[in-house]
Design an enzyme around this catalytic site. Structure first.
Site, PDB file in Angstrom:
ATOM      1  N   ALA A   1     -33.836 -15.359 -12.010  1.00  0.00           N
ATOM      2  CA  ALA A   1     -33.765 -14.438 -10.883  1.00  0.00           C
ATOM      3  C   ALA A   1     -35.129 -14.485 -10.217  1.00  0.00           C
ATOM      4  CB  ALA A   1     -33.488 -13.036 -11.395  1.00  0.00           C
TER       5      ALA A   1
ATOM      6  N   GLY B   1     -31.858 -16.262 -15.217  1.00  0.00           N
ATOM      7  CA  GLY B   1     -30.652 -16.372 -14.387  1.00  0.00           C
ATOM      8  C   GLY B   1     -30.262 -17.829 -14.143  1.00  0.00           C
TER       9      GLY B   1
ATOM     10  N   GLU C   1     -28.361 -18.744 -17.083  1.00  0.00           N
ATOM     11  CA  GLU C   1     -27.065 -18.049 -16.988  1.00  0.00           C
ATOM     12  C   GLU C   1     -26.142 -18.737 -15.984  1.00  0.00           C
ATOM     13  OE1 GLU C   1     -29.115 -14.228 -16.456  1.00  0.00           O
ATOM     14  OE2 GLU C   1     -27.763 -13.450 -17.975  1.00  0.00           O
TER      15      GLU C   1
ATOM     16  N   GLU D   1     -36.142 -13.277 -20.487  1.00  0.00           N
ATOM     17  CA  GLU D   1     -36.204 -11.954 -19.856  1.00  0.00           C
ATOM     18  C   GLU D   1     -36.963 -10.933 -20.688  1.00  0.00           C
ATOM     19  OE1 GLU D   1     -33.610 -13.975 -19.795  1.00  0.00           O
ATOM     20  OE2 GLU D   1     -32.472 -13.749 -17.930  1.00  0.00           O
TER      21      GLU D   1
HETATM   22  N1  CO8 Z   1     -39.064 -15.799  -9.588  1.00  0.00           N
HETATM   23  C1  CO8 Z   1     -39.897 -15.891  -8.524  1.00  0.00           C
HETATM   24  N2  CO8 Z   1     -40.763 -16.911  -8.369  1.00  0.00           N
HETATM   25  C2  CO8 Z   1     -40.817 -17.847  -9.324  1.00  0.00           C
HETATM   26  C3  CO8 Z   1     -39.980 -17.798 -10.459  1.00  0.00           C
HETATM   27  C4  CO8 Z   1     -39.058 -16.716 -10.582  1.00  0.00           C
HETATM   28  N3  CO8 Z   1     -38.208 -16.593 -11.597  1.00  0.00           N
HETATM   29  N4  CO8 Z   1     -40.274 -18.861 -11.245  1.00  0.00           N
HETATM   30  C5  CO8 Z   1     -41.241 -19.548 -10.599  1.00  0.00           C
HETATM   31  N5  CO8 Z   1     -41.578 -18.949  -9.452  1.00  0.00           N
HETATM   32  C6  CO8 Z   1     -42.601 -19.333  -8.482  1.00  0.00           C
HETATM   33  C7  CO8 Z   1     -43.995 -19.056  -8.998  1.00  0.00           C
HETATM   34  O1  CO8 Z   1     -44.353 -17.710  -8.794  1.00  0.00           O
HETATM   35  C8  CO8 Z   1     -44.821 -20.028  -8.165  1.00  0.00           C
HETATM   36  O2  CO8 Z   1     -45.020 -19.457  -6.887  1.00  0.00           O
HETATM   37  P1  CO8 Z   1     -46.475 -19.624  -6.148  1.00  0.00           P
HETATM   38  O3  CO8 Z   1     -46.622 -21.105  -5.946  1.00  0.00           O
HETATM   39  O4  CO8 Z   1     -46.294 -18.863  -4.873  1.00  0.00           O
HETATM   40  O5  CO8 Z   1     -47.491 -19.071  -7.085  1.00  0.00           O
HETATM   41  C9  CO8 Z   1     -43.888 -21.218  -7.996  1.00  0.00           C
HETATM   42  O6  CO8 Z   1     -42.565 -20.735  -8.288  1.00  0.00           O
HETATM   43  C10 CO8 Z   1     -44.179 -22.332  -8.962  1.00  0.00           C
HETATM   44  O7  CO8 Z   1     -44.221 -21.773 -10.252  1.00  0.00           O
HETATM   45  P2  CO8 Z   1     -45.378 -22.129 -11.305  1.00  0.00           P
HETATM   46  O8  CO8 Z   1     -46.652 -22.389 -10.589  1.00  0.00           O
HETATM   47  O9  CO8 Z   1     -45.367 -21.064 -12.362  1.00  0.00           O
HETATM   48  O10 CO8 Z   1     -44.803 -23.510 -11.832  1.00  0.00           O
HETATM   49  P3  CO8 Z   1     -44.952 -24.167 -13.267  1.00  0.00           P
HETATM   50  O11 CO8 Z   1     -44.285 -25.497 -13.159  1.00  0.00           O
HETATM   51  O12 CO8 Z   1     -46.362 -24.089 -13.754  1.00  0.00           O
HETATM   52  O13 CO8 Z   1     -44.085 -23.207 -14.267  1.00  0.00           O
HETATM   53  C11 CO8 Z   1     -42.118 -21.965 -14.938  1.00  0.00           C
HETATM   54  C12 CO8 Z   1     -42.691 -23.127 -14.096  1.00  0.00           C
HETATM   55  C13 CO8 Z   1     -42.341 -22.218 -16.430  1.00  0.00           C
HETATM   56  C14 CO8 Z   1     -40.633 -21.955 -14.627  1.00  0.00           C
HETATM   57  C15 CO8 Z   1     -42.811 -20.651 -14.533  1.00  0.00           C
HETATM   58  O14 CO8 Z   1     -42.809 -20.534 -13.124  1.00  0.00           O
HETATM   59  C16 CO8 Z   1     -42.115 -19.431 -15.089  1.00  0.00           C
HETATM   60  O15 CO8 Z   1     -42.317 -19.063 -16.230  1.00  0.00           O
HETATM   61  N6  CO8 Z   1     -41.242 -18.757 -14.256  1.00  0.00           N
HETATM   62  C17 CO8 Z   1     -40.572 -17.546 -14.646  1.00  0.00           C
HETATM   63  C18 CO8 Z   1     -39.442 -17.834 -15.607  1.00  0.00           C
HETATM   64  C19 CO8 Z   1     -38.743 -16.551 -15.981  1.00  0.00           C
HETATM   65  O16 CO8 Z   1     -39.301 -15.642 -16.557  1.00  0.00           O
HETATM   66  N7  CO8 Z   1     -37.441 -16.476 -15.639  1.00  0.00           N
HETATM   67  C20 CO8 Z   1     -36.642 -15.348 -15.934  1.00  0.00           C
HETATM   68  C21 CO8 Z   1     -36.603 -14.465 -14.726  1.00  0.00           C
HETATM   69  S1  CO8 Z   1     -35.788 -12.914 -15.040  1.00  0.00           S
HETATM   70  C22 CO8 Z   1     -34.173 -13.246 -14.820  1.00  0.00           C
HETATM   71  O17 CO8 Z   1     -33.776 -14.336 -14.562  1.00  0.00           O
HETATM   72  C23 CO8 Z   1     -33.251 -12.073 -14.957  1.00  0.00           C
HETATM   73  C24 CO8 Z   1     -31.839 -12.516 -15.067  1.00  0.00           C
HETATM   74  C25 CO8 Z   1     -30.926 -11.424 -14.676  1.00  0.00           C
HETATM   75  C26 CO8 Z   1     -30.038 -11.919 -13.576  1.00  0.00           C
HETATM   76  C27 CO8 Z   1     -29.220 -10.843 -13.010  1.00  0.00           C
HETATM   77  C28 CO8 Z   1     -30.047  -9.896 -12.177  1.00  0.00           C
HETATM   78  C29 CO8 Z   1     -29.211  -8.755 -11.718  1.00  0.00           C
END
Ligand code: CO8
Length: 261
Positions: free
Chosen positions: A69, A112, A115, A135
Site C-alpha cells: 500500500a 499489499g 496480497e 506490515e
Molecule cells: N509506499 C509509498 N512509497 C513507497 C513504498 C510504499 N509502500 N515503497 C517504496 N516507496 C517509495 C520510497 O519511499 C522511495 O521514494 P523516494 O524516492 O521519494 O524516497 C521510492 O519508493 C524508492 O524506494 P526505496 O528508495 O526505499 O527503494 P529500495 O530499492 O532501496 O527499497 C523497498 C525498496 C525494500 C521495497 C523499500 O522501499 C520498502 O521497504 N518499502 C516499504 C515496504 C512495505 O513496508 N510495504 C508494506 C506497506 S503496508 C501495506 O501494504 C498495508 C497493506 C494493507 C492493504 C490494505 C489497505 C487498506
C-alpha cells in the site's frame, strides 16, 4: 501521484484473449495508491464482462511487482478515514474477477503487493523476486486478505513466520513453500506468464471459470458441500458448445476450437 488512472496501470493486448496489466509507478516501487487501486478494480470489473478477455496477467517492473500500500496515503488516517477510503471494495473486484488471473512477479512483492499476488490464481516469479508481509513493522497488519490467503497458501507455521517477523523471503524459498507456481529466470518471467496465458486463452472459458469458482469457494466449504458444488459445476459444463467441441475434436483427432459458448 500518477497523472491519470491510465498512467498508473498500462493495459496491453499481447495476444488474442490475453489482457496484460502493468502496474506503473516505478518511482514508488509500484506502491498501490488510490488511483492505481481504482484502475485495477475498474479494469478487472470490465474485463470480467468482456468476451475478448479470457485471461489476465498482472505485472510490475524489473524492480518491483508492488512494494505495498502507498504508505504516504494512509500514514495519517483514522479508523473512520480508512473505512471511508473503502479499499476493501476495490480489492473485492480483484477477488471477484472470475477468469484466470496470473501474477508475473519480478522484484518486491511486499505488503499489499504480496496480497495482490495472493489474489492471483497462478504466480510466476523471477529468481530475484521477494515476498513478504512486513506490515507489523509499521505497527499494522495485512488488510487485504493477507492473513487469510497466506495461511491457506503455505500453512500456519510458515504464514506466522512471515506475519510475525515481517521477514522477506526470496523467490526460491517462496517456491519451496508453494507460493510460486513457476520459478523463472528474472528476464523470462513475463514471457513465461504470457506463454501460460496464451495457452489458457485457447481453453474453454466456461470450464476455466467453473474450475476457479469451485476451487476458491470449495476451499471454505465442508468437503461434502464442496464436492457437491464440484458435481453441479461439472454437470453444467455438459450444456456448453465447448464441451461438445472438445470431445468431438478428440474423436476426430484434431485440435479443438473453443468459442466460449
Ligand atoms: N509506499 C509509498 N512509497 C513507497 C513504498 C510504499 N509502500 N515503497 C517504496 N516507496 C517509495 C520510497 O519511499 C522511495 O521514494 P523516494 O524516492 O521519494 O524516497 C521510492 O519508493 C524508492 O524506494 P526505496 O528508495 O526505499 O527503494 P529500495 O530499492 O532501496 O527499497 C523497498 C525498496 C525494500 C521495497 C523499500 O522501499 C520498502 O521497504 N518499502 C516499504 C515496504 C512495505 O513496508 N510495504 C508494506 C506497506 S503496508 C501495506 O501494504 C498495508 C497493506 C494493507 C492493504 C490494505 C489497505 C487498506
Amino acid at each position: 501521484r500518477c497523472q491519470s488512472m491510465a498512467d498508473c496501470l498500462i493495459e496491453e493486448r499481447p495476444e488474442e484473449g490475453v489482457l496484460l496489466l502493468r502496474l506503473n509507478r516505478p518511482q514508488a516501487r509500484n506502491a498501490l495508491n488510490t488511483e492505481l487501486r481504482v484502475a485495477l478494480s475498474e479494469t478487472l470489473r470490465s474485463a470480467a464482462n468482456d468476451g475478448s478477455t479470457r485471461v489476465a496477467v498482472v505485472t510490475g517492473d524489473a524492480t518491483a511487482f508492488a512494494a505495498g500500500a502507498d504508505i504516504t496515503v494512509v500514514a495519517d488516517e483514522t479508523p473512520m478515514g480508512m473505512h471511508r477510503l473503502a479499499f476493501h471494495k476495490l480489492w473485492q473486484d480483484v477477488a471477484d474477477f472470475p477468469k484466470p488471473l496470473i501474477a508475473a512477479v519480478n522484484g518486491y512483492a511486499l505488503g499489499g503487493g504480496c496480497e495482490l499476488a495472493l489474489h492471483a490464481d497462478i504466480i510466476v516469479a523471477g529468481k530475484g523476486a521477494s515476498f513478504g508481509l512486513p506490515e507489523v513493522k509499521l505497527g499494522i497488519m495485512p488488510g487485504a486478505g493477507g492473513t487469510q490467503r497466506l495461511v491457506r497458501a503455505v500453512g500456519k507455521y510458515r504464514a506466522f513466520r512471515l506475519l510475525m517477523t515481517g521477514d522477506i523471503i526470496d523467490a526460491e524459498k517462496a517456491a519451496d513453500w508453494g507460493l510460486v507456481s513457476e520459478l523463472a529466470e528474472d528476464g523470462e518471467v513475463l514471457a513465461t506468464a504470457l506463454k501460460m496465458a496464451g495457452k489458457i486463452a485457447r481453453l474453454p472459458p466456461f470450464a476455466l471459470e467453473h474450475i476457479k469458482e469451485t476451487v476458491l469457494l470449495g476451499a471454505d466449504l465442508p468437503l461434502q458441500s464442496a464436492i457437491a458444488l464440484e458435481r453441479k459445476s461439472y454437470h453444467m459444463l455438459f450444456d456448453t458448445a465447448d464441451q461438445k467441441e472438445g470431445m468431438k475434436a478428440f474423436k476426430e483427432k484434431r485440435k479443438p476450437d473453443f468459442k466460449g459458448e
